[in-house]
Design a protein around this motif. Structure first.
Motif, PDB file in Angstrom:
ATOM      1  N   ASP A 100      -3.461   3.968 -11.654  1.00 43.71           N
ATOM      2  CA  ASP A 100      -1.959   4.477 -11.424  1.00 43.71           C
ATOM      3  C   ASP A 100      -1.117   3.705 -10.587  1.00 43.71           C
ATOM      4  N   LEU A 101      -1.628   2.766  -9.963  1.00 42.06           N
ATOM      5  CA  LEU A 101      -0.894   1.907  -8.976  1.00 42.06           C
ATOM      6  C   LEU A 101      -0.451   0.900  -9.692  1.00 42.06           C
ATOM      7  N   SER A 102       0.502   0.329  -8.822  1.00 40.47           N
ATOM      8  CA  SER A 102       1.287  -0.933  -9.459  1.00 40.47           C
ATOM      9  C   SER A 102       1.096  -2.101  -8.671  1.00 40.47           C
ATOM     10  N   GLU A 103       0.338  -1.867  -7.541  1.00 35.92           N
ATOM     11  CA  GLU A 103      -0.138  -3.045  -6.612  1.00 35.92           C
ATOM     12  C   GLU A 103      -1.031  -2.796  -5.564  1.00 35.92           C
ATOM     13  N   ALA A 104      -1.621  -3.422  -5.118  1.00 35.74           N
ATOM     14  CA  ALA A 104      -2.696  -3.216  -3.873  1.00 35.74           C
ATOM     15  C   ALA A 104      -2.061  -3.267  -2.877  1.00 35.74           C
ATOM     16  N   ARG A 105      -1.665  -1.975  -2.306  1.00 37.20           N
ATOM     17  CA  ARG A 105      -0.518  -1.857  -0.839  1.00 37.20           C
ATOM     18  C   ARG A 105      -1.253  -0.591  -0.323  1.00 37.20           C
ATOM     19  N   PHE A 106      -1.604  -0.832   1.094  1.00 39.17           N
ATOM     20  CA  PHE A 106      -1.964   0.263   1.864  1.00 39.17           C
ATOM     21  C   PHE A 106      -1.277   0.692   2.954  1.00 39.17           C
ATOM     22  N   THR A 107      -1.010   1.958   3.266  1.00 42.49           N
ATOM     23  CA  THR A 107      -0.249   2.152   4.650  1.00 42.49           C
ATOM     24  C   THR A 107      -1.297   2.870   5.546  1.00 42.49           C
ATOM     25  N   TYR A 108      -1.170   2.581   6.724  1.00 39.84           N
ATOM     26  CA  TYR A 108      -1.862   3.159   7.726  1.00 39.84           C
ATOM     27  C   TYR A 108      -1.154   3.578   9.042  1.00 39.84           C
ATOM     28  N   VAL A 109      -1.189   4.860   9.285  1.00 39.03           N
ATOM     29  CA  VAL A 109      -0.330   5.235  10.546  1.00 39.03           C
ATOM     30  C   VAL A 109      -1.467   5.387  11.594  1.00 39.03           C
ATOM     31  N   LEU A 110      -1.071   4.591  12.848  1.00 33.16           N
ATOM     32  CA  LEU A 110      -1.745   4.514  13.971  1.00 33.16           C
ATOM     33  C   LEU A 110      -2.552   6.239  14.440  1.00 33.16           C
ATOM     34  N   GLY A 111      -3.687   6.305  14.689  1.00 33.11           N
ATOM     35  CA  GLY A 111      -4.334   7.130  15.092  1.00 33.11           C
ATOM     36  C   GLY A 111      -4.465   8.364  13.742  1.00 33.11           C
ATOM     37  N   GLY A 112      -4.069   7.892  12.638  1.00 30.28           N
ATOM     38  CA  GLY A 112      -4.219   8.721  11.367  1.00 30.28           C
ATOM     39  C   GLY A 112      -5.657   8.279  10.488  1.00 30.28           C
ATOM     40  N   GLU A 113      -5.770   8.803   9.397  1.00 33.45           N
ATOM     41  CA  GLU A 113      -6.775   8.269   8.560  1.00 33.45           C
ATOM     42  C   GLU A 113      -6.755   7.202   7.846  1.00 33.45           C
ATOM     43  N   VAL A 114      -7.719   6.534   7.759  1.00 28.18           N
ATOM     44  CA  VAL A 114      -7.896   5.190   7.079  1.00 28.18           C
ATOM     45  C   VAL A 114      -7.615   5.217   5.827  1.00 28.18           C
ATOM     46  N   PRO A 115      -6.626   4.672   5.118  1.00 30.36           N
ATOM     47  CA  PRO A 115      -6.252   4.708   3.853  1.00 30.36           C
ATOM     48  C   PRO A 115      -7.486   4.701   2.688  1.00 30.36           C
ATOM     49  N   ALA A 116      -7.474   5.359   1.672  1.00 30.48           N
ATOM     50  CA  ALA A 116      -8.747   5.374   0.464  1.00 30.48           C
ATOM     51  C   ALA A 116      -8.516   4.074  -0.032  1.00 30.48           C
ATOM     52  N   PRO A 117      -9.707   3.823  -0.232  1.00 33.11           N
ATOM     53  CA  PRO A 117     -10.031   2.540  -1.118  1.00 33.11           C
ATOM     54  C   PRO A 117      -9.248   2.462  -2.474  1.00 33.11           C
ATOM     55  N   ILE A 118      -8.930   1.260  -2.880  1.00 32.18           N
ATOM     56  CA  ILE A 118      -8.109   1.104  -4.242  1.00 32.18           C
ATOM     57  C   ILE A 118      -9.167   0.377  -5.321  1.00 32.18           C
TER      58      ILE A 118
END
Length: 594
Positions: A487-505
């Motif tokens: 469902d994604l158009s590209e391999a793009r991850f967003t991580y907020v410091l102190g938050g959860e690590v983004p799910a794998p693609i």
């Protein structure tokens, strides 16, 4: 001196292995029995099932006669064979005919997977169902049949008059209207809503008939002039469902105003675009040049409504375009050619020779029989040649086998780039007569072979030539790399410091082919990117994960690469982005609590 782009002079050929061992070969097989067999038409549905139609004299092939009655009195019968995807098995084979000879010339598919076959028959006892014409009153006239995917007959009709007709071309539009075309010598063709209701003075005209999805004749018309040599070999439906037709003519006075060529040159061909109701022409242009004759054998239309035609010509005076692949006549008696017309039929946007230097034992000694366009706009052309120096590039079979060889060529017209071109044949005559594309990057050709040493795949269903000749079917898939992210158009991850690590693609690197190709990579040079793959071939499942520990806020980019040396563009570059963000600032409410 033959002028061919310098690519041919130094093109590297993948010839270290035999054609049968080339990874791009999906399958190649004989298709015949103890007597004459050919294949004149081929189609492939989205599921990869392959449909081949042609003519057979053989008596030892398991078949199911349409209508259930054994066909013992006719010498030649038409047939329709359904192969499973990748040609792994014959699912069914229908025999079409009656008490006299029957030949299939064309096959088409609708969006529901139904199969349509058209051809010519002398039989007066053809099995009929919902016919628009229930009598065979001529010598040889046309037939059209419709089958469901399991081979059950859904529709069958005659079409013709009191003399001879041949149904040579068949197409369907987006709503399921059936178009039949060919040539007619009958003065009593069942015309309806015709732009030309009577046969011309020449004695043979082309004809066009449109049949609705509920099996009613919408229109039927002659199309011809004063020469008696008018016929239609190929038809195609454009993006707006308008009909394009192409064939041969020597008749004068048929061109529309402003046409690309307004007068026939010796024995010429033509391309015409028909109004939706069949009551007139949007354009009609001759196709032929001084100093020789020209015959169109194949036609297709691109998404912009531009007609592409192929065939052969003996003219050495083609006004080839600046970006032509081959600007001069190659030699021998005939060369193949490719022409792209403007949308309105008033100009040649592209024109090139396609040929080598040898003179064949028969006429034509070199021709293109079919043309198709893929989703990228690249042009596929098939036919046959007896020239060892026919232009080749990235060939599965780099050497001319002998006499006539089939060929399959793929061309980027706009970039003047040959993507691939290969012979396909043995020591005797081999002629490719039909071409279809899909699924994915696959191209399937079919025709007739007299070569017992025709290159065959390891999974060939029939490994021996059944008689002096057989039909053949060959599917080639030239890998074209891409990646699918769901469902994604590209391999793009967003991580907020102190938050959860983004799910794998999870992604899939694909080549558009059913077979696997050896692949190198991908490898990550960035410590924050973790790659997991399921093997060393494409298709390849690829899992992308990130480890943002220790990264400062910002945007991090890298490109990972997958290499498949069998592909025309061997390296797939996959951009990957990781965005590290500061956590949102929390602003406390300064108002006192109640």
């Amino acid at each position: 001196m033959r002028k061919i782009i310098s690519l041919f002079a130094f093109a590297a050929v993948l010839a270290a292995q035999s054609p049968s061992e080339d990874k791009r070969l999906v399958f190649s097989t004989f298709n015949g029995g103890d007597r004459y067999d050919d294949a004149t038409a081929v189609a492939v549905d989205p599921g990869g099932f392959i449909y081949v139609a042609g003519e057979s004299e053989s008596r030892d092939i398991p078949v199911k006669p349409v209508g259930g009655k054994p066909l013992n009195s006719a010498v030649f019968k038409a047939y329709l064979t359904k192969y499973s995807s990748e040609g792994k098995e014959v699912l069914w084979r229908a025999q079409i005919g009656g008490s006299s000879n029957t030949v299939a010339h064309a096959v088409a598919l609708d969006k529901d997977g139904n199969i349509y076959v058209a051809g010519t028959t002398g039989a007066r006892d053809l099995p009929l169902l919902h016919p628009i014409q229930d009598k065979q009153g001529g010598l040889n006239i046309c037939f059209v049949m419709k089958f469901d995917p399991e081979g059950t007959l859904l529709f069958s009709t005659y079409f013709g008059g009191e003399r001879n007709e041949e149904g040579l071309a068949l197409a369907l539009d987006s709503v399921g209207n059936i178009y039949l075309a060919g040539r007619a010598s009958s003065a009593q063709l069942p015309v309806k809503n015709a732009m030309q209701p009577q046969i011309s003075g020449g004695g043979q005209d082309a004809f066009i008939a449109k049949i609705t999805p509920d099996f009613q004749l919408a229109y039927a018309t002659y199309l011809g002039g004063n020469s008696g040599t008018d016929n239609i070999y190929a038809i195609a439906v454009g993006p707006d469902d308008s009909l394009y037709v192409a064939g041969e003519t020597m008749s004068t006075g048929m061109a529309t105003e402003g046409a690309y060529i307004t007068l026939p040159q010796s024995y010429s061909s033509f391309v015409a675009r028909v109004k939706p109701e069949g009551d007139g022409l949007i354009y009609f242009t001759y196709v032929g040049w001084k100093g020789g004759y020209t015959s169109i054998r194949g036609l297709t239309v691109d998404r912009d409504g531009r007609a592409y035609v192929v065939g052969h010509t003996s003219s050495k005076q083609l006004p080839t375009s600046e970006n032509a692949l081959q600007t001069a006549f190659g030699g021998g008696f005939r060369d193949a050619f490719l022409l792209r017309l403007s949308v309105d039929g008033t100009a040649a946007e592209y024109l090139t020779y396609l040929g080598g230097s040898s003179s064949g034992p028969t006429d034509p000694d070199e021709t293109a029989t079919a043309v198709k366009i893929d989703a990228r706009g690249y042009v596929y052309i098939t036919g046959y040649t007896n020239s060892p120096d026919f232009p080749g590039f990235r060939a599965l079979q780099s050497n001319h086998g002998g006499k006539f060889d089939a060929f399959l060529l793929r061309l980027d017209v706009d970039q003047k780039q040959l993507i691939s071109s290969t012979f396909w044949g043995g020591v005797e005559n081999d002629e490719s007569l039909a071409l279809t594309l899909g699924p994915g990057e696959s191209a399937t050709i079919a025709g007739i072979t007299y070569s017992s040493d025709l290159p065959l795949s390891a999974n060939a269903l029939q490994t021996k030539l059944g008689s002096g000749n057989d039909a053949f079917v060959c599917q080639i898939c030239d890998p074209w790399l891409g990646i699918w992210f769901g469902d994604l158009s590209e391999a793009r991850f967003t991580y907020v410091l102190g938050g959860e690590v983004p799910a794998p693609i999870n992604s899939v690197v694909y080549a558009g082919c059913p077979q696997a190709f050896p692949a190198e990579g991908p490898e990550s040079t960035e410590p924050w990117l973790i790659l997991e793959k399921d093997g060393g071939t494409v298709p390849m499942k690829l899992k992308l994960s990130v480890n943002p520990d220790g990264l400062a806020p910002g945007e991090y980019k890298t490109i990972i690469k997958v290499t498949v040396n069998d592909a025309f563009h061997p390296v797939l570059e996959i951009p990957v982005t990781l965005v590290v963000q500061e956590p949102p600032v929390v602003i406390e409410d300064p108002s006192p609590a109640n």
